[in-house]
Design a protein around this motif. Structure first.
Motif, short mmCIF file in Angstrom:
data_model
loop_
_atom_site.label_atom_id
_atom_site.label_comp_id
_atom_site.label_asym_id
_atom_site.label_seq_id
_atom_site.Cartn_x
_atom_site.Cartn_y
_atom_site.Cartn_z
N ASN A 46 0.82 -1.21 0.00
CA ASN A 46 0.00 0.00 0.00
C ASN A 46 0.86 1.27 0.00
O ASN A 46 0.76 2.11 0.89
N GLY A 47 1.71 1.40 -1.02
CA GLY A 47 2.47 2.64 -1.16
C GLY A 47 3.65 2.76 -0.21
O GLY A 47 4.03 3.89 0.15
N LEU A 72 -4.05 2.51 0.23
CA LEU A 72 -5.50 2.34 0.06
C LEU A 72 -6.17 1.78 1.29
O LEU A 72 -7.39 1.59 1.29
N GLY A 73 -5.41 1.50 2.35
CA GLY A 73 -6.00 0.91 3.53
C GLY A 73 -6.61 -0.44 3.21
O GLY A 73 -6.06 -1.24 2.45
N ALA A 74 -7.79 -0.70 3.77
CA ALA A 74 -8.45 -1.99 3.59
C ALA A 74 -8.85 -2.26 2.15
O ALA A 74 -9.02 -3.42 1.76
N SER A 176 -15.16 -0.72 2.17
CA SER A 176 -15.53 0.62 1.76
C SER A 176 -14.30 1.53 1.67
O SER A 176 -13.48 1.59 2.60
N GLU A 177 -14.19 2.24 0.58
CA GLU A 177 -13.11 3.21 0.42
C GLU A 177 -13.22 4.33 1.45
O GLU A 177 -12.22 4.85 1.93
N LEU A 181 -9.43 2.32 6.98
CA LEU A 181 -8.89 1.29 7.86
C LEU A 181 -9.22 1.63 9.31
O LEU A 181 -9.17 2.80 9.70
N GLY A 182 -9.57 0.59 10.07
CA GLY A 182 -9.91 0.80 11.49
C GLY A 182 -11.38 0.48 11.73
O GLY A 182 -12.23 1.36 11.61
N GLY A 183 -11.67 -0.77 12.07
CA GLY A 183 -13.07 -1.16 12.25
C GLY A 183 -13.83 -1.21 10.94
O GLY A 183 -15.06 -1.16 10.92
N GLU A 184 -13.09 -1.36 9.84
CA GLU A 184 -13.72 -1.35 8.51
C GLU A 184 -14.57 -2.57 8.25
O GLU A 184 -15.41 -2.58 7.34
N GLU A 185 -14.40 -3.63 9.05
CA GLU A 185 -15.12 -4.88 8.82
C GLU A 185 -16.61 -4.77 9.12
O GLU A 185 -17.42 -5.52 8.55
#
Length: 304
Positions: A46-47, A72-74, A176-177, A181-185
């Motif tokens: 991721n970069g 891009l995080g998750a 979701s974009e 990231l962080g509780g994205e689930e």
């Protein structure tokens, strides 16, 4: 299902996301490459600016490397899933890996239960070798258990130690974009649940987590608070959303990180209102059953 160890397991791939943790990713990829399942591995850089991509090319040439050029995080997991062709995909972070046989066991369970979309593994915390506290909470799930469902029923999961049914993941559009990231689930899990997909914590499927020291805990907490509030108002009825918001705000530390998180959440209100889509009553009932346990959880503390 009997499979020859030498043949591997062609049902499952692994997707790993990483950002500026070259040495830790190297360790996790090495552990994954030693698995008897011999899963195809997709590494999403991721970069990173620490030589991560070069390390993967040099030390792990069999892995498929994806380098989007930015963090891009998750959503990096979405890119990884697109590069796979197997029925099931195991997610890893750069500081997690799976036990020998864990991926085949998860694939067996997913084969056996066609409504099961996610198997959340048990988490061994390294180097102590102890069970993560969140596992005790998942094992105490008060949710109704459908007949025959393995393990313990869930309404969310921990992406870095979970195996997903690829078709279900694609069906709901992945991560979701906006949440990054962080509780994205939680949002993804909600959209699975409303479509009738099941999720389960199965402690016999074992993953290992050696928490990276190369992290920004304040930023992770900030995003976690923001994403919890966004999810709450995207999917919960107004009364439940109000109650959860009040309870959450009361337990948050009174500090700069919390203030920034709340400001982030407020800035997202127009988007949340546009995208708001309340879950069906049966899913909301599950969230209510979980609320009290989550409120007093030892594993869900917003501190950094």
């Amino acid at each position: 299902m009997n499979r020859s160890p030498a043949a591997g397991d062609d049902r499952i791939s692994v997707v790993v996301i990483s950002y500026n943790r070259c040495a830790e990713l190297d360790r996790s990829l090495t552990a994954l490459e030693r698995l008897p399942e011999k899963p195809p591995i997709v590494a999403v850089d991721n970069g990173s600016v620490d030589g991560t991509s070069a390390m993967v090319r040099e030390r792990h040439p069999a892995a498929t490397l994806i380098s989007p050029g930015r963090n891009l995080g998750a959503v990096g997991r979405n890119l990884g899933v697109r590069a796979t062709t197997t029925k099931y995909v195991a997610f890893c972070d750069d500081d997690t890996w799976y036990d020998e046989g864990a991926l085949s066991l998860a694939a067996d369970l997913l084969d056996r239960h066609p409504t099961l979309a996610v198997v959340n593994a048990g988490i061994v915390v390294e180097p102590r070798g102890t069970l993560d506290a969140i596992c005790e909470e998942m094992a105490a799930s008060p949710l109704d258990r459908p007949d025959g469902l393995p393990g313990h029923p869930l309404l969310s999961f921990l992406a870095g130690v979970s195996i997903v049914r690829r078709s279900a993941f694609v069906e709901v559009g992945g991560f979701s974009e906006r949440l990054w990231l962080g509780g994205e689930e939680e949002l993804l899990a909600s959209d699975l649940a409303r479509r009738g997909w099941r999720m389960a914590y199965v402690p016999e499927v074992v993953a290992h987590h050696r928490a990276s020291t190369l992290r920004d805990p304040h930023l992770r907490r900030r995003h976690g608070i923001r994403n919890t509030l966004w999810f709450t108002w995207l999917r919960r009825p107004a009364g439940s959303a109000t109650r959860r918001t009040v309870r959450l705000v009361r337990q948050l530390p009174r500090d700069r990180v919390t203030a920034l998180a709340l400001a982030d959440a407020v800035r997202g209100v127009p988007w949340v209102l546009r995208e708001r889509d309340v879950v069906p009553d049966d899913v909301e009932r599950g969230y209510r059953l979980l609320e009290e346990m989550q409120l007093h959880s030892k594993a869900r503390r917003y501190v950094s």
